[in-house]
Design a protein around this motif. Structure first.
Motif, PDB file in Angstrom:
ATOM      1  N   GLU A 197       0.831  -1.203   0.000  1.00 11.53           N
ATOM      2  CA  GLU A 197       0.000   0.000   0.000  1.00 11.53           C
ATOM      3  C   GLU A 197       0.867   1.254   0.000  1.00 11.53           C
ATOM      4  O   GLU A 197       0.579   2.225  -0.705  1.00 11.53           O
ATOM      5  CB  GLU A 197      -0.966  -0.007   1.187  1.00 11.53           C
ATOM      6  CG  GLU A 197      -2.240  -0.755   0.803  1.00 11.53           C
ATOM      7  CD  GLU A 197      -3.170  -1.046   1.972  1.00 11.53           C
ATOM      8  OE1 GLU A 197      -2.752  -0.853   3.143  1.00 11.53           O
ATOM      9  OE2 GLU A 197      -4.312  -1.483   1.698  1.00 11.53           O
ATOM     10  N   ALA A 198       1.949   1.206   0.781  1.00 12.44           N
ATOM     11  CA  ALA A 198       2.841   2.371   0.843  1.00 12.44           C
ATOM     12  C   ALA A 198       3.470   2.625  -0.524  1.00 12.44           C
ATOM     13  O   ALA A 198       3.560   3.768  -0.986  1.00 12.44           O
ATOM     14  CB  ALA A 198       3.926   2.139   1.895  1.00 12.44           C
ATOM     15  N   SER A 199       3.871   1.540  -1.160  1.00 13.56           N
ATOM     16  CA  SER A 199       4.530   1.736  -2.445  1.00 13.56           C
ATOM     17  C   SER A 199       3.544   2.190  -3.519  1.00 13.56           C
ATOM     18  O   SER A 199       3.876   2.992  -4.394  1.00 13.56           O
ATOM     19  CB  SER A 199       5.324   0.471  -2.796  1.00 13.56           C
ATOM     20  OG  SER A 199       5.005  -0.013  -4.041  1.00 13.56           O
ATOM     21  N   LEU A 200       2.289   1.740  -3.404  1.00 10.36           N
ATOM     22  CA  LEU A 200       1.260   2.205  -4.343  1.00 10.36           C
ATOM     23  C   LEU A 200       0.941   3.684  -4.141  1.00 10.36           C
ATOM     24  O   LEU A 200       0.687   4.409  -5.102  1.00 10.36           O
ATOM     25  CB  LEU A 200      -0.022   1.394  -4.152  1.00 10.36           C
ATOM     26  CG  LEU A 200      -0.114   0.075  -4.894  1.00 10.36           C
ATOM     27  CD1 LEU A 200      -1.345  -0.695  -4.427  1.00 10.36           C
ATOM     28  CD2 LEU A 200      -0.191   0.308  -6.401  1.00 10.36           C
ATOM     29  N   ALA A 201       0.981   4.096  -2.866  1.00  7.09           N
ATOM     30  CA  ALA A 201       0.653   5.489  -2.565  1.00  7.09           C
ATOM     31  C   ALA A 201       1.648   6.427  -3.230  1.00  7.09           C
ATOM     32  O   ALA A 201       1.319   7.558  -3.584  1.00  7.09           O
ATOM     33  CB  ALA A 201       0.637   5.703  -1.051  1.00  7.09           C
ATOM     34  N   LEU A 202       2.867   5.950  -3.427  1.00  6.30           N
ATOM     35  CA  LEU A 202       3.914   6.768  -4.038  1.00  6.30           C
ATOM     36  C   LEU A 202       3.896   6.699  -5.560  1.00  6.30           C
ATOM     37  O   LEU A 202       4.560   7.468  -6.234  1.00  6.30           O
ATOM     38  CB  LEU A 202       5.290   6.306  -3.549  1.00  6.30           C
ATOM     39  CG  LEU A 202       5.567   6.467  -2.066  1.00  6.30           C
ATOM     40  CD1 LEU A 202       6.894   5.822  -1.699  1.00  6.30           C
ATOM     41  CD2 LEU A 202       5.552   7.936  -1.690  1.00  6.30           C
ATOM     42  N   ARG A 246      -0.112   5.417  -9.876  1.00  9.14           N
ATOM     43  CA  ARG A 246      -1.385   4.697  -9.812  1.00  9.14           C
ATOM     44  C   ARG A 246      -2.335   5.323  -8.809  1.00  9.14           C
ATOM     45  O   ARG A 246      -3.554   5.259  -8.963  1.00  9.14           O
ATOM     46  CB  ARG A 246      -1.153   3.232  -9.413  1.00  9.14           C
ATOM     47  CG  ARG A 246      -0.250   2.442 -10.323  1.00  9.14           C
ATOM     48  CD  ARG A 246      -0.803   2.303 -11.722  1.00  9.14           C
ATOM     49  NE  ARG A 246      -2.071   1.583 -11.806  1.00  9.14           N
ATOM     50  CZ  ARG A 246      -2.169   0.271 -11.873  1.00  9.14           C
ATOM     51  NH1 ARG A 246      -1.102  -0.475 -11.850  1.00  9.14           N
ATOM     52  NH2 ARG A 246      -3.350  -0.305 -11.968  1.00  9.14           N
ATOM     53  N   ALA A 247      -1.755   5.916  -7.738  1.00 10.25           N
ATOM     54  CA  ALA A 247      -2.575   6.465  -6.657  1.00 10.25           C
ATOM     55  C   ALA A 247      -3.504   7.557  -7.179  1.00 10.25           C
ATOM     56  O   ALA A 247      -4.577   7.799  -6.632  1.00 10.25           O
ATOM     57  CB  ALA A 247      -1.678   6.999  -5.547  1.00 10.25           C
ATOM     58  N   ALA A 248      -3.083   8.208  -8.266  1.00  4.87           N
ATOM     59  CA  ALA A 248      -3.867   9.328  -8.795  1.00  4.87           C
ATOM     60  C   ALA A 248      -4.832   8.873  -9.895  1.00  4.87           C
ATOM     61  O   ALA A 248      -5.664   9.644 -10.363  1.00  4.87           O
ATOM     62  CB  ALA A 248      -2.929  10.394  -9.338  1.00  4.87           C
ATOM     63  N   PRO A 298      -6.622  -2.114  -5.275  1.00  2.00           N
ATOM     64  CA  PRO A 298      -6.760  -2.562  -3.891  1.00  2.00           C
ATOM     65  C   PRO A 298      -5.736  -3.646  -3.552  1.00  2.00           C
ATOM     66  O   PRO A 298      -5.251  -4.340  -4.449  1.00  2.00           O
ATOM     67  CB  PRO A 298      -8.165  -3.152  -3.843  1.00  2.00           C
ATOM     68  CG  PRO A 298      -8.775  -2.942  -5.176  1.00  2.00           C
ATOM     69  CD  PRO A 298      -7.692  -2.607  -6.133  1.00  2.00           C
ATOM     70  N   VAL A 299      -5.426  -3.758  -2.280  1.00  2.00           N
ATOM     71  CA  VAL A 299      -4.521  -4.809  -1.805  1.00  2.00           C
ATOM     72  C   VAL A 299      -5.333  -5.735  -0.901  1.00  2.00           C
ATOM     73  O   VAL A 299      -5.813  -5.317   0.149  1.00  2.00           O
ATOM     74  CB  VAL A 299      -3.327  -4.204  -1.025  1.00  2.00           C
ATOM     75  CG1 VAL A 299      -2.322  -5.297  -0.654  1.00  2.00           C
ATOM     76  CG2 VAL A 299      -2.651  -3.102  -1.840  1.00  2.00           C
ATOM     77  N   LEU A 300      -5.508  -6.984  -1.325  1.00  2.00           N
ATOM     78  CA  LEU A 300      -6.351  -7.916  -0.593  1.00  2.00           C
ATOM     79  C   LEU A 300      -5.510  -9.046  -0.012  1.00  2.00           C
ATOM     80  O   LEU A 300      -4.410  -9.310  -0.488  1.00  2.00           O
ATOM     81  CB  LEU A 300      -7.399  -8.514  -1.542  1.00  2.00           C
ATOM     82  CG  LEU A 300      -8.244  -7.508  -2.332  1.00  2.00           C
ATOM     83  CD1 LEU A 300      -9.100  -8.217  -3.374  1.00  2.00           C
ATOM     84  CD2 LEU A 300      -9.136  -6.705  -1.387  1.00  2.00           C
TER      85      LEU A 300
END
Ligand SMILES: Nc1nc2c(ncn2[C@@H]2O[C@H](COP(=O)(O)OP(=O)(O)OP(=O)(O)O)[C@@H](O)[C@H]2O)c(=O)[nH]1
Ligand SMILES: [Mg+2]
Length: 319
Positions: A205-210, A213-215, A221-223
């Motif tokens: 999740e942290a790496s996705l936030a950076l 993709r986050a935008a 989602p991470v399941l």
């Protein structure tokens, strides 16, 4: 050939198996068959399942098949170059018993161990998917080990891509290795029964936030799943469906177009190479190589000359 196509389109599973074998062998018969099958496809939802060897992709697919079958949909699975050895009647590798689905003709499972094949792994997979699609399967899972350009290209064939990660695989950013992080739509942390699953979820999740993709309009989602017990698998399928449901919002239209473009470009490149190979004499080829070697010609300039010569005669258009 036409009879075979009719039988595939008529949802004859044995004809489909034969068609896929022909496609796998490649060459002109495969091409002719793919051309005939292509107009009959377009209805299947292709879902990519990728991840490191042993991450539980097949186990997850097995559980997903059950979820999809319970809704009456017909399912196909194409496992590309599975790292686990295949044995006897085992279909998705010897570690997963697919016996549950044997005799269910709403489930068609096929593996492709075709690395190094002429024409490339991704186009062969694309044609195999076309065959399954033409046979009226509603959902097709394509399982690949997440390494290399071939696999990234194969994932481009999917409308939705699921990346399977596992705790304690030694590297929290396994995902980043093959560029799959950029194309995965759903991240699954499997083997959630192991310690550190939550830590991995947080890391992804942290790496996705950076990441950019986050935008985007679909934030992956991470399941968490425990595929062996079917835990969390229903959520994975629901998430895949919501991802597809965004189609009307433009995302899938853009991705679909990108997919078509990729197939077209790949076909152009393949035909061009083939036509040059077919029309260039060994002497001409050697002369071109020598010029490149002596720095007399840049490889691209040599390629241009070869292409110009190969296509100089309109009648020489490749079949
Ligand atoms: N503890 C645990 N083991 C799991 C889980 N899911 C799968 N496994 C096990 O992990 C091993 C590998 O599972 P597969 O489904 O074959 O993995 P795969 O990713 O398809 O493997 P390859 O196709 O060889 O790349 C098997 O022994 C599974 O039983 C899980 O949720 N928890
Ligand atoms: Mg597998």
């Amino acid at each position: 050939m036409r009879l075979l196509v009719d039988r595939v389109v008529g949802r004859d599973v044995r004809a489909l198996a034969r068609a896929v074998s022909i496609l796998e062998r490649g060459g002109p018969p495969a091409h002719a068959l793919a051309v005939e099958l292509y107009p009959h496809g377009g209805g299947a939802l292709v879902v990519g399942i990728t991840g490191a060897p042993g991450s539980g992709k097949s186990t997850l697919v097995d559980a997903l098949i059950r979820a999809v079958r319970s809704r009456g949909a017909r399912v196909g699975v194409v496992a590309v170059d599975p790292s686990s050895p295949f044995s006897g009647g085992a279909l998705l590798g010897d570690r997963v018993r697919m016996g549950d689905h044997a005799g269910d003709d709403g489930v068609f499972i096929r593996s492709m161990a075709t690395r190094g094949r002429l024409g490339g792994l991704a186009p062969a997979t694309a044609d195999t998917l076309t065959a399954l699609d033409a046979a009226g399967l509603d959902v097709i899972f394509v399982e690949t080990v997440g390494v290399g350009q071939d696999e990234v290209d194969i994932m481009r064939l999917a409308a939705v891509t699921v990346l399977v990660l596992v705790p304690d695989a030694g590297d929290d950013v396994q995902a980043n290795k093959a560029g799959v992080m950029e194309i995965a739509d759903v991240f699954v942390v499997n083997k959630a029964d192991r310690p550190d699953a939550d830590r991995l979820v947080a890391a992804v999740e942290a790496s996705l936030a950076l990441s950019p993709r986050a935008a985007g309009d679909w934030r992956p989602p991470v399941l968490k799943t425990e595929a062996t017990r079917g835990e969390g698998v229903g959520e994975v399928w629901q998430t895949v469906e919501s991802c597809v449901a965004q189609a009307g919002e433009g995302r899938h239209a853009a991705r679909y177009r990108a997919r078509l473009e990729w197939r077209l470009r790949d076909a152009v490149a393949h035909l061009a190479v083939q036509h040059v190979a077919d029309t260039t004499t060994p002497e001409q080829w050697d002369a071109a190589l020598q010029q490149v070697d002596s720095r007399g010609l840049h490889p691209a300039a040599a390629a241009r000359e070869l292409l110009q010569r190969a296509f100089a005669h309109a009648s020489g258009a490749p079949a």
